[in-house]
Design a protein around this motif. Structure first.
Motif, PDB file in Angstrom:
ATOM      1  N   LEU A  88       0.855  -1.027  -0.044  1.00  0.00           N
ATOM      2  CA  LEU A  88       0.017  -0.165   0.109  1.00  0.00           C
ATOM      3  C   LEU A  88       0.722   1.271  -0.158  1.00  0.00           C
ATOM      4  O   LEU A  88       0.782   2.025  -0.717  1.00  0.00           O
ATOM      5  N   LEU A  89       1.879   1.343   0.815  1.00  0.00           N
ATOM      6  CA  LEU A  89       2.704   2.398   0.813  1.00  0.00           C
ATOM      7  C   LEU A  89       3.437   2.704  -0.389  1.00  0.00           C
ATOM      8  O   LEU A  89       3.499   3.829  -0.924  1.00  0.00           O
ATOM      9  N   ALA A  90       3.907   1.403  -0.854  1.00  0.00           N
ATOM     10  CA  ALA A  90       4.937   1.527  -2.144  1.00  0.00           C
ATOM     11  C   ALA A  90       3.860   2.063  -3.443  1.00  0.00           C
ATOM     12  O   ALA A  90       4.319   2.710  -4.190  1.00  0.00           O
ATOM     13  N   LEU A 184      12.177   5.019  -7.496  1.00  0.00           N
ATOM     14  CA  LEU A 184      12.792   5.179  -6.361  1.00  0.00           C
ATOM     15  C   LEU A 184      11.964   5.495  -4.964  1.00  0.00           C
ATOM     16  O   LEU A 184      12.086   5.032  -3.918  1.00  0.00           O
ATOM     17  N   PHE A 185      10.796   6.221  -5.196  1.00  0.00           N
ATOM     18  CA  PHE A 185      10.178   6.355  -4.044  1.00  0.00           C
ATOM     19  C   PHE A 185       9.158   5.496  -3.735  1.00  0.00           C
ATOM     20  O   PHE A 185       9.001   5.140  -2.478  1.00  0.00           O
ATOM     21  N   ALA A 186       8.682   4.550  -4.808  1.00  0.00           N
ATOM     22  CA  ALA A 186       7.812   3.484  -4.368  1.00  0.00           C
ATOM     23  C   ALA A 186       8.890   2.547  -3.637  1.00  0.00           C
ATOM     24  O   ALA A 186       8.361   1.803  -2.373  1.00  0.00           O
ATOM     25  N   ALA A 187      10.261   2.400  -3.804  1.00  0.00           N
ATOM     26  CA  ALA A 187      11.111   1.264  -3.083  1.00  0.00           C
ATOM     27  C   ALA A 187      11.214   2.130  -1.658  1.00  0.00           C
ATOM     28  O   ALA A 187      11.171   1.260  -0.836  1.00  0.00           O
ATOM     29  N   GLY A 188      11.525   3.114  -1.695  1.00  0.00           N
ATOM     30  CA  GLY A 188      11.655   3.772  -0.182  1.00  0.00           C
ATOM     31  C   GLY A 188      10.480   3.855   0.442  1.00  0.00           C
ATOM     32  O   GLY A 188      10.540   3.442   1.701  1.00  0.00           O
ATOM     33  N   PHE A 189       9.159   3.857  -0.218  1.00  0.00           N
ATOM     34  CA  PHE A 189       8.245   3.980   0.839  1.00  0.00           C
ATOM     35  C   PHE A 189       7.725   2.365   1.234  1.00  0.00           C
ATOM     36  O   PHE A 189       7.239   2.309   2.373  1.00  0.00           O
ATOM     37  N   SER A 190       8.120   1.484   0.468  1.00  0.00           N
ATOM     38  CA  SER A 190       7.781   0.142   0.499  1.00  0.00           C
ATOM     39  C   SER A 190       8.576  -0.361   2.074  1.00  0.00           C
ATOM     40  O   SER A 190       8.041  -1.179   2.618  1.00  0.00           O
TER      41      SER A 190
ATOM     42  N   ASP B 131      20.984  16.590  -4.508  1.00  0.00           N
ATOM     43  CA  ASP B 131      21.822  15.341  -5.123  1.00  0.00           C
ATOM     44  C   ASP B 131      22.944  15.327  -3.775  1.00  0.00           C
ATOM     45  O   ASP B 131      23.262  14.161  -3.553  1.00  0.00           O
ATOM     46  N   ARG B 132      23.539  16.516  -3.455  1.00  0.00           N
ATOM     47  CA  ARG B 132      24.549  16.388  -2.441  1.00  0.00           C
ATOM     48  C   ARG B 132      23.920  15.726  -1.174  1.00  0.00           C
ATOM     49  O   ARG B 132      24.604  15.004  -0.234  1.00  0.00           O
ATOM     50  N   LEU B 133      22.706  16.329  -0.686  1.00  0.00           N
ATOM     51  CA  LEU B 133      22.015  15.818   0.415  1.00  0.00           C
ATOM     52  C   LEU B 133      21.850  14.432   0.334  1.00  0.00           C
ATOM     53  O   LEU B 133      21.885  13.728   1.282  1.00  0.00           O
ATOM     54  N   THR B 134      21.328  13.988  -0.722  1.00  0.00           N
ATOM     55  CA  THR B 134      20.772  12.594  -1.039  1.00  0.00           C
ATOM     56  C   THR B 134      22.168  11.683  -0.678  1.00  0.00           C
ATOM     57  O   THR B 134      22.152  10.627   0.113  1.00  0.00           O
ATOM     58  N   ALA B 135      23.316  12.120  -1.347  1.00  0.00           N
ATOM     59  CA  ALA B 135      24.895  11.446  -1.292  1.00  0.00           C
ATOM     60  C   ALA B 135      25.143  11.062   0.115  1.00  0.00           C
ATOM     61  O   ALA B 135      25.754  10.202   0.619  1.00  0.00           O
ATOM     62  N   LEU B 136      24.949  12.375   1.075  1.00  0.00           N
ATOM     63  CA  LEU B 136      25.060  12.164   2.458  1.00  0.00           C
ATOM     64  C   LEU B 136      24.692  11.349   3.215  1.00  0.00           C
ATOM     65  O   LEU B 136      25.025  10.385   3.857  1.00  0.00           O
ATOM     66  N   LEU B 137      23.062  11.405   3.168  1.00  0.00           N
ATOM     67  CA  LEU B 137      22.320  10.436   3.843  1.00  0.00           C
ATOM     68  C   LEU B 137      22.361   9.137   3.144  1.00  0.00           C
ATOM     69  O   LEU B 137      22.488   8.356   3.943  1.00  0.00           O
ATOM     70  N   GLU B 138      22.470   8.902   2.173  1.00  0.00           N
ATOM     71  CA  GLU B 138      22.792   7.712   1.356  1.00  0.00           C
ATOM     72  C   GLU B 138      24.001   6.889   1.999  1.00  0.00           C
ATOM     73  O   GLU B 138      23.740   5.539   2.390  1.00  0.00           O
ATOM     74  N   ALA B 139      24.996   7.588   2.195  1.00  0.00           N
ATOM     75  CA  ALA B 139      26.219   6.879   2.698  1.00  0.00           C
ATOM     76  C   ALA B 139      25.920   6.601   4.003  1.00  0.00           C
ATOM     77  O   ALA B 139      26.515   5.447   4.695  1.00  0.00           O
ATOM     78  N   GLU B 140      25.259   7.225   4.804  1.00  0.00           N
ATOM     79  CA  GLU B 140      24.935   7.035   6.289  1.00  0.00           C
ATOM     80  C   GLU B 140      24.016   5.941   6.363  1.00  0.00           C
ATOM     81  O   GLU B 140      24.456   4.993   7.178  1.00  0.00           O
ATOM     82  N   LEU B 141      23.009   5.763   5.529  1.00  0.00           N
ATOM     83  CA  LEU B 141      22.194   4.705   5.618  1.00  0.00           C
ATOM     84  C   LEU B 141      22.689   3.229   5.068  1.00  0.00           C
ATOM     85  O   LEU B 141      22.299   2.205   5.543  1.00  0.00           O
ATOM     86  N   THR B 142      23.827   3.568   4.108  1.00  0.00           N
ATOM     87  CA  THR B 142      24.438   2.228   3.782  1.00  0.00           C
ATOM     88  C   THR B 142      25.254   1.796   4.933  1.00  0.00           C
ATOM     89  O   THR B 142      25.109   0.527   5.028  1.00  0.00           O
ATOM     90  N   LEU B 143      25.926   2.515   5.597  1.00  0.00           N
ATOM     91  CA  LEU B 143      26.634   2.066   6.825  1.00  0.00           C
ATOM     92  C   LEU B 143      25.670   1.437   7.771  1.00  0.00           C
ATOM     93  O   LEU B 143      25.986   0.369   8.544  1.00  0.00           O
ATOM     94  N   ALA B 154      16.192  -2.985   1.898  1.00  0.00           N
ATOM     95  CA  ALA B 154      16.294  -1.520   1.607  1.00  0.00           C
ATOM     96  C   ALA B 154      17.397  -0.901   0.956  1.00  0.00           C
ATOM     97  O   ALA B 154      18.505  -1.241   1.084  1.00  0.00           O
ATOM     98  N   ASP B 155      16.943  -0.023  -0.082  1.00  0.00           N
ATOM     99  CA  ASP B 155      17.710   0.730  -0.795  1.00  0.00           C
ATOM    100  C   ASP B 155      18.157   1.898  -0.446  1.00  0.00           C
ATOM    101  O   ASP B 155      17.267   2.789  -0.272  1.00  0.00           O
ATOM    102  N   PRO B 156      19.227   2.129   0.141  1.00  0.00           N
ATOM    103  CA  PRO B 156      19.672   3.334   0.920  1.00  0.00           C
ATOM    104  C   PRO B 156      19.333   4.556   0.123  1.00  0.00           C
ATOM    105  O   PRO B 156      19.232   5.633   0.872  1.00  0.00           O
ATOM    106  N   ALA B 157      19.696   4.697  -1.116  1.00  0.00           N
ATOM    107  CA  ALA B 157      19.587   5.751  -2.063  1.00  0.00           C
ATOM    108  C   ALA B 157      17.735   6.253  -1.952  1.00  0.00           C
ATOM    109  O   ALA B 157      17.532   7.384  -1.871  1.00  0.00           O
ATOM    110  N   ALA B 158      17.103   5.489  -2.033  1.00  0.00           N
ATOM    111  CA  ALA B 158      15.523   5.480  -1.982  1.00  0.00           C
ATOM    112  C   ALA B 158      15.272   5.726  -0.907  1.00  0.00           C
ATOM    113  O   ALA B 158      14.580   6.875  -0.670  1.00  0.00           O
TER     114      ALA B 158
END
Lengths: 195, 195
Positions: A88-90, A184-190, B131-143, B154-158
């Motif tokens: 549903l979220l996705a 990308l948003f669907a993946a994050g929401f899921s 894009d810069r903000l996304t890259a920062l948060l993505e690196a943290e979420l990957t960790l 979960a996809d850290p970029a998403a």
């Protein structure tokens, strides 16, 4: 009022709203003069003022109708959707529930947001719309929590507001940042709100 | 250029930027004329144009500097914050990382968003910031995913983009909808992305 006249009146009102939405979404509220509006709509000033006292009232009516449409669509989407919460979220970023699939409407809505900072009456209109959307999502998330799909310690009202904020940000990233990535948003929401 | 002159030049530039931010955040970009700007800044047109070719360039500079500030603050916040992911997420809506605690800056940023729909160059500026903000948060979420704090699928970029979208929506709900509830957002953020 006789029926024919009522129908005529409603047709005129719609003619004004459609033309105004077109003008505003292309040029913004401030760069659109009353003359631009009348040219686009194809009415005289006298005819226009019979329906709306001015540009501000027109903007508020457009915002109110757009919010009602979004609310009805979200309600319909939630009612039809009995899939697991992650699905549903996705589905939300790609569902036909909002301005997400109508670039003109998205541009208009972002302008409404900017305008609401200066226009207190408009702010009340959008706030009421946000409250209705929150209540709809909160009811759904409360149900999902009872079914064990939302963490037991999650506050459905808080989660509802975060989902709505993320959808607003998605709309914004698409229209203003040209970052159009619904998958990308669907993946994050899921993966939000896993129990 | 001699040093004193360079300092003078930088001081003038800052004088223009501070005055312009004040004008724009109160009245918006379109309702602010060049004359309004010059009156607020206290400079002649000739002096102004030595620093900026026009209002558009000024808006882009303000947007660029605001985005750099947000990025630096988010980077600092992430670096200092080694708490569990739920706490890190809950801290974002109330952390001093953005315009969230500066109503004038919040109003300015929402206007930048609306303006970016019409100004392609400004859209490129805000997109690069996103894009810069996304890259920062993505690196943290990957960790965090490596540590088992984010769902393995979960996809850290998403997830990064969804978090940023939710923060944008929060800023918007606060400034335009007058829905100022940071604690509610913190509660919602704290249960996002549970492993």
């Amino acid at each position: 009022m006789p029926r024919v006249s009522q129908e005529h009146s409603e047709a005129r009102r719609q003619q004004i709203l459609v033309g105004a939405r077109r003008c505003f979404s292309t040029n913004g509220f401030h760069a659109t003069s009353m003359q631009d509006l009348l040219n686009e709509i194809g009415l005289s000033a006298g005819a226009f003022y019979r329906y709306f006292p001015g540009k501000e009232e027109l903007i508020r009516t457009i915002a109110t109708e757009a919010l009602e449409e979004v609310t009805d669509r979200l309600a319909g989407h939630l009612q039809q959707h009995d899939a697991p919460l992650s699905e549903l979220l996705a589905s939300l970023p790609t569902a036909p529930i909002s301005a997400l699939h109508d670039p003109d409407l998205a541009r208009l809505i972002i302008q409404v947001w900017a305008e609401a900072m200066r226009d207190d009456e408009l702010s009340v209109v959008v706030r009421a719309g946000l409250d209705r959307l929150t209540a709809l999502l909160e009811a759904e998330l409360t149900l999902r929590r009872e079914r064990g799909e939302l963490p037991a310690d999650a506050d459905p009202a808080a989660c509802a507001r975060v989902v709505l904020a993320a959808l607003q940000g998605f709309l914004l990233q698409r229209a203003a940042f040209r970052a159009d990535e619904p998958e990308l948003f669907a993946a994050g929401f899921s993966v939000m709100f896993r129990a």
